[in-house]
Write a protein that holds these residues in place. Sequence first.
Motif, mmCIF file in Angstrom:
data_model
loop_
_atom_site.group_PDB
_atom_site.id
_atom_site.type_symbol
_atom_site.label_atom_id
_atom_site.label_comp_id
_atom_site.label_asym_id
_atom_site.label_seq_id
_atom_site.Cartn_x
_atom_site.Cartn_y
_atom_site.Cartn_z
ATOM 1 N N THR A 127 26.054 13.674 -34.866
ATOM 2 C CA THR A 127 26.035 14.898 -35.669
ATOM 3 C C THR A 127 24.680 15.066 -36.337
ATOM 4 O OG1 THR A 127 26.835 13.798 -37.683
ATOM 5 C CG2 THR A 127 28.510 14.696 -36.179
ATOM 6 N N ASP A 140 29.977 11.805 -39.243
ATOM 7 C CA ASP A 140 28.969 12.300 -40.186
ATOM 8 C C ASP A 140 28.775 11.379 -41.382
ATOM 9 O OD1 ASP A 140 31.392 12.725 -41.412
ATOM 10 O OD2 ASP A 140 31.074 14.860 -41.809
ATOM 11 N N ASP A 192 21.376 19.501 -46.735
ATOM 12 C CA ASP A 192 20.243 19.082 -45.910
ATOM 13 C C ASP A 192 19.734 17.716 -46.389
ATOM 14 O OD1 ASP A 192 18.014 19.838 -43.931
ATOM 15 O OD2 ASP A 192 16.923 19.295 -45.755
ATOM 16 N N TRP A 204 26.074 20.158 -34.830
ATOM 17 C CA TRP A 204 25.875 20.620 -36.208
ATOM 18 C C TRP A 204 27.170 20.510 -36.988
ATOM 19 C CZ3 TRP A 204 27.970 24.465 -39.292
ATOM 20 C CH2 TRP A 204 27.302 24.683 -40.504
ATOM 21 N N VAL A 205 27.065 19.973 -38.193
ATOM 22 C CA VAL A 205 28.205 19.923 -39.107
ATOM 23 C C VAL A 205 27.737 20.390 -40.476
ATOM 24 C CG1 VAL A 205 29.486 18.090 -37.928
ATOM 25 C CG2 VAL A 205 27.732 17.474 -39.593
ATOM 26 N N THR A 206 28.670 20.842 -41.276
ATOM 27 C CA THR A 206 28.317 21.342 -42.597
ATOM 28 C C THR A 206 27.937 20.192 -43.521
ATOM 29 O OG1 THR A 206 30.612 21.256 -43.304
ATOM 30 C CG2 THR A 206 29.832 23.333 -42.372
ATOM 31 N N GLY A 207 27.108 20.503 -44.503
ATOM 32 C CA GLY A 207 26.698 19.507 -45.487
ATOM 33 C C GLY A 207 25.281 19.767 -45.948
#
Length: 343
Positions: free
Chosen positions: A170, A133, A218, A213-216
């Motif tokens: 990702t 990522d 947009d 999908w990974v957190t973070g």
Amino acid sequence: MAVDALDRAMGALIGGALGDALGMPTQLLSPARIAELYGHIEDFVAPAADHPVSKGLPAGAITDDTEQALLLGRILISSGGRFDHARWVNALLDWERDVKARGSYDLLGPSTKRAIDAINSGVPAEEAGRSGDTNGAAMRIAPVGIMIPPEPLDALVAKVAETCRATHNTSIAIASAAAVAAAVSLGVSGGDWRAASGHAVAAARLGAALGHWVTGGDIAARILWAQELVRGKPEKEAIRLIVDLIGTGVASQESVPAAFAVLEVADGDAWRAAVISANLGGDTDTIGAIAAGMAGACSGVSRLPQDRIARLKGIHLAEVRTLTDDLVAARAAKAGSGEEVAR
């Protein structure tokens, strides 16, 4: 138009190299340490003898940002109509061995390094990039933007995602790389840096739906916010806002919006973008490569400082010109046939 496209395509690659080389000695350093060592970076300088990753490199030397971009460009050309995933992975492995032989393994970004180590350990390439990522995909993506026309945008983003699979598969990395590729592509088509930024946001929205999908934050929203944050601000204040609020680390959601903010502050001037980036601290070489590469695509190599280009180290301009010719020829063929790629 063909001559202009070649000039702008070359501007993307050489602009990126300028930003990379100018930021090479300051990468990973704090703004305070940069000021202590160099005052204010305005030209190529050699890294400090105790630099954690750049020690021993001469002033004006490129790093993995430019080397991987040129490597990706060559794989795109040799792949023909469909990206050769196996060839790309093998090329990365060969390149990694060469980097190790030169004693520069620590120059590899964390996601690329992790993925290559996983592939070396037997992990399938399609799985190796599922946690990547960081900004490695965005830093080397310019050749995709040169080769693929800006429309249809979903075809451009699909090609970006395909090249990300082995190391940066990702949602955040693909969105970031798609934004940079779209900006470069519109620049090569004749767009200015403001129009390129708008196209980048649209591409980032499409790219965010691809990969694991990974957190973070947009990416599209952060690009818009970052450019608005610095718009109209004096350069010194803008730099402080980039460092304190946007961030300059290797995380895609920091460095890629930071590069677009730099593009805003520099008013689309590639060398100015490189200078601003080199003084930020953090991932200066990658932010510089992205920002100056996008600016170069929107202005052309003929408007870049020729004296600085002549002083770049580790890059063969004739080879870059040949690669540029091939990428632009492939772009013209795709635009002429209406072909949608990576489908």
